[in-house]
Design a protein around this motif. Structure first.
Motif, PDB file in Angstrom:
ATOM      1  N   SER A  63      39.706  50.252  40.311  1.00 52.60           N
ATOM      2  CA  SER A  63      38.617  49.335  40.626  1.00 52.60           C
ATOM      3  C   SER A  63      38.509  49.132  42.125  1.00 52.60           C
ATOM      4  CB  SER A  63      38.874  47.987  39.952  1.00 52.60           C
ATOM      5  OG  SER A  63      38.061  46.990  40.491  1.00 52.60           O
ATOM      6  N   ALA A  64      37.318  48.759  42.567  1.00 57.42           N
ATOM      7  CA  ALA A  64      37.121  48.493  43.984  1.00 57.42           C
ATOM      8  C   ALA A  64      37.880  47.268  44.437  1.00 57.42           C
ATOM      9  CB  ALA A  64      35.624  48.316  44.270  1.00 57.42           C
ATOM     10  N   CYS A  65      38.151  46.355  43.512  1.00 61.51           N
ATOM     11  CA  CYS A  65      38.859  45.134  43.906  1.00 61.51           C
ATOM     12  C   CYS A  65      40.343  45.211  43.578  1.00 61.51           C
ATOM     13  CB  CYS A  65      38.243  43.907  43.239  1.00 61.51           C
ATOM     14  SG  CYS A  65      38.310  43.948  41.441  1.00 61.51           S
ATOM     15  N   PHE A  66      40.807  46.400  43.184  1.00 56.03           N
ATOM     16  CA  PHE A  66      42.239  46.566  42.899  1.00 56.03           C
ATOM     17  C   PHE A  66      42.822  47.553  43.897  1.00 56.03           C
ATOM     18  CE2 PHE A  66      45.864  48.668  41.050  1.00 56.03           C
ATOM     19  CZ  PHE A  66      46.600  47.607  40.576  1.00 56.03           C
ATOM     20  N   ASP A 117      48.241  41.386  47.749  1.00 48.58           N
ATOM     21  CA  ASP A 117      47.732  42.724  47.985  1.00 48.58           C
ATOM     22  C   ASP A 117      46.406  42.867  47.259  1.00 48.58           C
ATOM     23  OD1 ASP A 117      47.421  45.330  48.696  1.00 48.58           O
ATOM     24  OD2 ASP A 117      49.325  46.032  47.894  1.00 48.58           O
ATOM     25  N   GLY A 118      45.324  42.885  48.008  1.00 46.39           N
ATOM     26  CA  GLY A 118      44.006  42.966  47.402  1.00 46.39           C
ATOM     27  C   GLY A 118      43.714  41.739  46.562  1.00 46.39           C
ATOM     28  N   ALA A 119      43.363  41.977  45.296  1.00 49.03           N
ATOM     29  CA  ALA A 119      43.000  40.883  44.402  1.00 49.03           C
ATOM     30  C   ALA A 119      44.196  40.265  43.708  1.00 49.03           C
ATOM     31  CB  ALA A 119      42.011  41.381  43.350  1.00 49.03           C
ATOM     32  N   LEU A 120      45.396  40.759  43.988  1.00 46.24           N
ATOM     33  CA  LEU A 120      46.597  40.259  43.320  1.00 46.24           C
ATOM     34  C   LEU A 120      47.373  39.322  44.236  1.00 46.24           C
ATOM     35  CD1 LEU A 120      48.438  40.569  40.744  1.00 46.24           C
ATOM     36  CD2 LEU A 120      49.772  42.171  42.135  1.00 46.24           C
ATOM     37  N   VAL A 121      47.725  38.156  43.695  1.00 45.75           N
ATOM     38  CA  VAL A 121      48.567  37.197  44.408  1.00 45.75           C
ATOM     39  C   VAL A 121      49.760  36.864  43.529  1.00 45.75           C
ATOM     40  CG1 VAL A 121      48.719  34.879  45.417  1.00 45.75           C
ATOM     41  CG2 VAL A 121      46.611  36.208  45.661  1.00 45.75           C
ATOM     42  N   ALA A 122      50.955  36.893  44.106  1.00 48.52           N
ATOM     43  CA  ALA A 122      52.175  36.530  43.376  1.00 48.52           C
ATOM     44  C   ALA A 122      52.821  35.342  44.057  1.00 48.52           C
ATOM     45  CB  ALA A 122      53.145  37.709  43.336  1.00 48.52           C
TER      46      ALA A 122
END
Length: 376
Positions: free
Chosen positions: A4-7, A83-88
């Motif tokens: 995906s463009a947002c991944f 990182d990109g659309a992922l937040v931990a």
């Protein structure tokens, strides 16, 4: 499936010694695990830290619940990777992910937290540990990323591939150093609360009606000293309190488990299982030797947090649905301080494999006993 463009691919966190740096996010200063827990204690008015070798770290949790603003501030400072659309983030113990509308939960805090983190109001929780556990929580506001993660975890679940690795401090050493715990689990109503109890031999009908779930957990003793152990846990199924109940079945309750640990009784120093239906939850009772090592009194144990930490999660990569990487968050300072006081050692990331695989299946699995005894 095309990326995906947002991944964007999630790279492996930089290998660092446990207890120094919890992680590093993009466009953020490195997150200090020590500062994170000091903030938690300060806001919760926990009192003075333990003396005599505590290193300024208290083993006791906050004396009172944190306010909404304090929790949002704490979670904002708890980002370990972005990182990109992922937040931990690394969740503190005692914070439930979801609950009643009026409860203070991670979900109820997401609108304010997403604004602080520069995310949209569509942010969702992808993966998280239970209320009393600490550890990794995955968040995203990109629906394509969320779907990709959900599909990846569904495939892993179908293939019986563990995606989460927990570490726990137990008050006893399991009889076997490595194995699989398998038993049925069900929820029962006990007064005003629900309890998870094991079912040794569930019927096919109860499983089909989903009254009972067949659950499995791989475990491995990483280190042990005297009557305590550091245990790695990899659940192959998902059920409320699965890991805590499974630990009682091998007679090794988690330190700080004030719900299920009372099911393990002792006669002449030998542990045995008590019927969970007749064993109500209570503050964990620790023996004098363990209290002495921890520098605690039994009257303080009710504030001892659960020593169960979600410290590794498998993540899919954007380049291939079959490939994965590992995200890691070290345990909080109170956990590491307990390891130090008990003489237990948790290996650094440099000594761990890049991809956690299922533990070898032993010839025999441990299941819930058909019959347990009672204390006269």
């Amino acid at each position: 499936m095309e990326p995906s463009a947002c991944f964007r691919p999630v790279s492996m966190l930089r290998n660092v010694p446990w207890g120094l740096i919890c992680g590093q996010g993009r466009s953020r200063a490195p997150f200090s695990a020590r500062a994170w827990y000091q903030m938690l204690l300060k806001e919760g008015d926990s009192g003075k830290p333990l003396a005599d070798g505590s290193g300024g770290v208290s083993l006791l949790g906050p004396a009172r619940p944190l306010s909404r603003q304090a929790l949002i501030k704490l979670l904002e400072a708890s980002v370990v990777h972005r990182d990109g659309a992922l937040v931990a983030i690394s969740k503190p113990p005692g914070l439930s992910v979801a609950g009643k509308p009026d409860d203070m939960t991670l979900v109820s805090l997401l609108p304010d937290l997403s604004q602080k983190l520069g995310l949209s109001q569509d942010v969702q929780v992808i993966k998280a540990p239970g209320k009393e556990s600490s550890g990794l929580v995955l968040l995203s506001d990109c629906q394509s990323t969320i779907r990709q993660f959900q599909e990846f975890y569904a495939k892993c679940n179908k293939a019986r591939r563990p995606v989460a690795t927990y570490c726990a401090v137990t008050t006893r050493v399991p009889a076997d150093s490595e194995g699989e715990i398998r038993t049925g689990l069900k929820l029962i109503r006990k007064e005003d609360s629900e309890l998870v109890v094991p079912v040794a031999s569930p019927s096919r009908g109860s499983l089909q009606r989903r009254e009972v779930k067949d659950t499995r957990t791989h475990y491995k003793v990483l280190d042990s000293q005297d009557q305590c152990a550091l245990v790695q846990l990899q659940p192959l199924t998902a059920f409320p309190c699965q890991l805590l109940v499974h630990l009682t079945l091998i007679l090794s309750p988690a330190l700080g488990d004030h719900v299920h640990s009372s099911r393990v009784g002792t006669v002449l120093g030998e542990p045995f299982l008590l019927p969970p239906e007749s064993t109500p939850p209570r503050t964990q009772v620790l023996d004098e030797a363990l209290l002495c090592k921890l520098g605690l009194k039994q009257l303080q144990v009710h504030r001892l947090p659960l020593h169960l930490h979600l410290h590794q999660l498998l993540l899919p990569t954007a380049t291939s649905s079959a490939s994965s990487t590992v995200l890691t968050a070290p345990p909080p300072p109170f956990f590491l301080q307990t390891l130090s006081l008990l003489g237990l050692r948790l290996a650094t990331e440099e000594t761990r494999q890049r991809h956690p695989e299922p533990l070898p299946r032993p010839g025999k699995t441990r299941a819930c006993p058909r019959k347990v005894g009672t204390v006269a």
